[in-house]
Design a protein around this motif. Structure first.
Motif, PDB file in Angstrom:
ATOM      1  N   PHE A  72       0.772  -1.362  -0.299  1.00  0.00           N
ATOM      2  CA  PHE A  72       0.012   0.091  -0.057  1.00  0.00           C
ATOM      3  C   PHE A  72       0.604   1.491   0.041  1.00  0.00           C
ATOM      4  CE2 PHE A  72      -1.752   3.521   1.845  1.00  0.00           C
ATOM      5  CZ  PHE A  72      -3.711   3.560   1.010  1.00  0.00           C
ATOM      6  N   PRO A  73       2.106   1.488   0.288  1.00  0.00           N
ATOM      7  CA  PRO A  73       2.374   2.568   0.577  1.00  0.00           C
ATOM      8  C   PRO A  73       3.161   2.827  -0.835  1.00  0.00           C
ATOM      9  CG  PRO A  73       3.379   0.865   2.661  1.00  0.00           C
ATOM     10  CD  PRO A  73       2.421   0.458   1.378  1.00  0.00           C
ATOM     11  N   PHE A  74       3.377   1.796  -1.604  1.00  0.00           N
ATOM     12  CA  PHE A  74       4.230   1.744  -2.663  1.00  0.00           C
ATOM     13  C   PHE A  74       2.548   2.438  -3.748  1.00  0.00           C
ATOM     14  CE2 PHE A  74       5.405   0.204  -7.481  1.00  0.00           C
ATOM     15  CZ  PHE A  74       5.848   0.931  -7.275  1.00  0.00           C
ATOM     16  N   LEU A  75       1.537   2.031  -3.096  1.00  0.00           N
ATOM     17  CA  LEU A  75       0.241   2.027  -4.358  1.00  0.00           C
ATOM     18  C   LEU A  75       0.654   3.535  -3.992  1.00  0.00           C
ATOM     19  CD1 LEU A  75      -2.776   0.134  -4.299  1.00  0.00           C
ATOM     20  CD2 LEU A  75      -2.790   3.454  -4.174  1.00  0.00           C
ATOM     21  N   LYS A  76      -0.028   4.115  -2.739  1.00  0.00           N
ATOM     22  CA  LYS A  76      -0.337   5.295  -2.213  1.00  0.00           C
ATOM     23  C   LYS A  76       0.881   6.611  -2.802  1.00  0.00           C
ATOM     24  CE  LYS A  76      -0.561   8.623   1.846  1.00  0.00           C
ATOM     25  NZ  LYS A  76      -0.571   9.833   0.779  1.00  0.00           N
ATOM     26  N   GLU A  77       1.548   5.896  -2.794  1.00  0.00           N
ATOM     27  CA  GLU A  77       3.213   6.551  -3.579  1.00  0.00           C
ATOM     28  C   GLU A  77       2.971   7.550  -4.839  1.00  0.00           C
ATOM     29  OE1 GLU A  77       8.140   7.231  -3.959  1.00  0.00           O
ATOM     30  OE2 GLU A  77       7.320   5.317  -2.970  1.00  0.00           O
ATOM     31  N   VAL A  78       2.761   5.993  -6.482  1.00  0.00           N
ATOM     32  CA  VAL A  78       2.360   6.237  -7.316  1.00  0.00           C
ATOM     33  C   VAL A  78       1.315   7.157  -7.510  1.00  0.00           C
ATOM     34  CG1 VAL A  78       1.302   4.729  -9.077  1.00  0.00           C
ATOM     35  CG2 VAL A  78       3.459   4.357  -7.725  1.00  0.00           C
ATOM     36  N   ASP A  92      -0.536   9.696  -5.536  1.00  0.00           N
ATOM     37  CA  ASP A  92       0.021  10.484  -4.962  1.00  0.00           C
ATOM     38  C   ASP A  92       1.065  11.340  -5.864  1.00  0.00           C
ATOM     39  OD1 ASP A  92      -2.087  10.947  -2.447  1.00  0.00           O
ATOM     40  OD2 ASP A  92       0.014  10.203  -1.490  1.00  0.00           O
ATOM     41  N   GLY A  93       2.017  10.762  -6.444  1.00  0.00           N
ATOM     42  CA  GLY A  93       2.389  11.138  -7.335  1.00  0.00           C
ATOM     43  C   GLY A  93       1.831  11.421  -8.388  1.00  0.00           C
ATOM     44  N   VAL A  94       1.307  10.466  -9.441  1.00  0.00           N
ATOM     45  CA  VAL A  94       0.223  11.385 -10.651  1.00  0.00           C
ATOM     46  C   VAL A  94      -0.163  12.108 -10.409  1.00  0.00           C
ATOM     47  CG1 VAL A  94      -1.137  10.155 -11.913  1.00  0.00           C
ATOM     48  CG2 VAL A  94       1.040   8.834 -11.714  1.00  0.00           C
ATOM     49  N   VAL A  95      -1.023  12.128  -9.242  1.00  0.00           N
ATOM     50  CA  VAL A  95      -1.943  13.790  -9.247  1.00  0.00           C
ATOM     51  C   VAL A  95      -1.013  14.695  -8.989  1.00  0.00           C
ATOM     52  CG1 VAL A  95      -3.269  14.329  -7.180  1.00  0.00           C
ATOM     53  CG2 VAL A  95      -3.448  11.984  -7.840  1.00  0.00           C
ATOM     54  N   ARG A  96       0.212  14.883  -8.096  1.00  0.00           N
ATOM     55  CA  ARG A  96       0.817  15.680  -7.993  1.00  0.00           C
ATOM     56  C   ARG A  96       1.867  16.834  -9.057  1.00  0.00           C
ATOM     57  NH1 ARG A  96       3.754  13.901  -4.603  1.00  0.00           N
ATOM     58  NH2 ARG A  96       5.443  12.456  -5.548  1.00  0.00           N
ATOM     59  N   GLU A  97       1.913  15.686  -9.869  1.00  0.00           N
ATOM     60  CA  GLU A  97       2.860  15.554 -10.738  1.00  0.00           C
ATOM     61  C   GLU A  97       2.023  15.493 -12.900  1.00  0.00           C
ATOM     62  OE1 GLU A  97       5.798  16.865 -10.385  1.00  0.00           O
ATOM     63  OE2 GLU A  97       6.175  16.777  -8.561  1.00  0.00           O
ATOM     64  N   GLN A  98       1.030  15.567 -12.386  1.00  0.00           N
ATOM     65  CA  GLN A  98      -0.102  15.475 -13.720  1.00  0.00           C
ATOM     66  C   GLN A  98       0.008  16.693 -14.843  1.00  0.00           C
ATOM     67  OE1 GLN A  98      -3.719  14.362 -12.803  1.00  0.00           O
ATOM     68  NE2 GLN A  98      -4.360  14.065 -14.973  1.00  0.00           N
ATOM     69  N   ARG A  99       0.617  17.856 -14.221  1.00  0.00           N
ATOM     70  CA  ARG A  99       0.264  18.399 -15.051  1.00  0.00           C
ATOM     71  C   ARG A  99       2.218  18.924 -15.658  1.00  0.00           C
ATOM     72  NH1 ARG A  99      -1.811  23.727 -12.488  1.00  0.00           N
ATOM     73  NH2 ARG A  99      -3.762  23.354 -11.914  1.00  0.00           N
ATOM     74  N   THR A 100       3.072  18.010 -15.406  1.00  0.00           N
ATOM     75  CA  THR A 100       4.330  17.408 -15.808  1.00  0.00           C
ATOM     76  C   THR A 100       3.975  16.099 -17.045  1.00  0.00           C
ATOM     77  OG1 THR A 100       5.546  18.749 -14.298  1.00  0.00           O
ATOM     78  CG2 THR A 100       6.599  17.035 -15.908  1.00  0.00           C
ATOM     79  N   ILE A 101       3.403  15.303 -16.829  1.00  0.00           N
ATOM     80  CA  ILE A 101       3.693  13.917 -16.984  1.00  0.00           C
ATOM     81  C   ILE A 101       1.980  14.596 -18.648  1.00  0.00           C
ATOM     82  CG2 ILE A 101       2.314  11.540 -16.154  1.00  0.00           C
ATOM     83  CD1 ILE A 101       3.054  11.674 -13.748  1.00  0.00           C
ATOM     84  N   ASP A 102       0.879  14.670 -18.815  1.00  0.00           N
ATOM     85  CA  ASP A 102       0.278  14.276 -19.650  1.00  0.00           C
ATOM     86  C   ASP A 102       1.466  15.214 -20.864  1.00  0.00           C
ATOM     87  OD1 ASP A 102      -1.210  13.000 -18.048  1.00  0.00           O
ATOM     88  OD2 ASP A 102      -3.312  14.915 -18.284  1.00  0.00           O
ATOM     89  N   PRO A 103       1.775  16.424 -20.232  1.00  0.00           N
ATOM     90  CA  PRO A 103       2.026  16.882 -21.466  1.00  0.00           C
ATOM     91  C   PRO A 103       3.321  16.034 -22.598  1.00  0.00           C
ATOM     92  CG  PRO A 103       1.877  19.017 -20.375  1.00  0.00           C
ATOM     93  CD  PRO A 103       1.540  17.223 -19.509  1.00  0.00           C
ATOM     94  N   VAL A 104       4.236  15.168 -21.605  1.00  0.00           N
ATOM     95  CA  VAL A 104       5.172  15.190 -21.644  1.00  0.00           C
ATOM     96  C   VAL A 104       4.657  13.877 -22.608  1.00  0.00           C
ATOM     97  CG1 VAL A 104       6.573  13.331 -21.290  1.00  0.00           C
ATOM     98  CG2 VAL A 104       6.616  15.093 -20.238  1.00  0.00           C
TER      99      VAL A 104
END
Length: 155
Positions: free
Chosen positions: A59-65, A67-79
């Motif tokens: 679960f900590p890994f699931l949460k990290e992924v 949370d990370g996608v939510v936090r970095e989505q503005r960077t991830i989506d354009p890439v």
């Protein structure tokens, strides 16, 4: 002094599947990240996948992924959009494929402790659980290109 025990690989695989499910749920239902993670934390130790449990997940890994996608989505989506065919931007893809791409891209772009080839293989396995050949081929091409651009030393 003891070293921390690593979770078995199946726990990480289950966590990745759970992260994709959580991202899918957030995307389609507009569910808050905190609410989704609370739901998944109560299911993360179960084995009844048909009942919505994702197996013995890390679960900590699931949460990290997630949370990370939510936090970095503005960077991830354009890439991701730059790597996708112009006629098929991220917003036009199936929500499950979109969730898989975002989770995998997060690991490749921001989790240097996870080898990119491991992330690609794991998320291809997730894609094969939902799709036939076309979507996994698309996923493989996009993720390989992303990994080669972001981590050329691994290839």
């Amino acid at each position: 002094m003891s070293t921390p025990r690593r979770k078995p690989p199946v726990a990480r695989s289950a966590a990745r599947l759970g992260a994709v499910q959580a991202l899918y749920q957030m995307d389609l239902a507009g569910t808050d990240v905190g609410e989704v993670l609370a739901q998944f934390s109560s299911r993360a130790s179960g084995d009844a996948f048909e009942d919505g449990q994702c197996g013995p997940a890390d679960f900590p890994f699931l949460k990290e992924v997630v949370d990370g996608v939510v936090r970095e989505q503005r960077t991830i989506d354009p890439v991701l959009n730059r790597l996708l065919d112009t006629g098929w931007p991220l917003a036009r893809l199936d929500a499950t494929l979109r969730a898989i791409l975002r989770a995998a891209a997060y690991e490749i772009m921001f989790m240097e402790n996870v080898p990119s080839r491991v992330a690609i293989t794991e998320y291809l396995d997730v894609a094969h659980a939902f799709f036939d050949e076309q979507e996994p081929k698309l996923l493989n091409g996009v993720l390989n290109t992303l990994a080669r651009q972001r981590r050329p030393d691994e290839f």
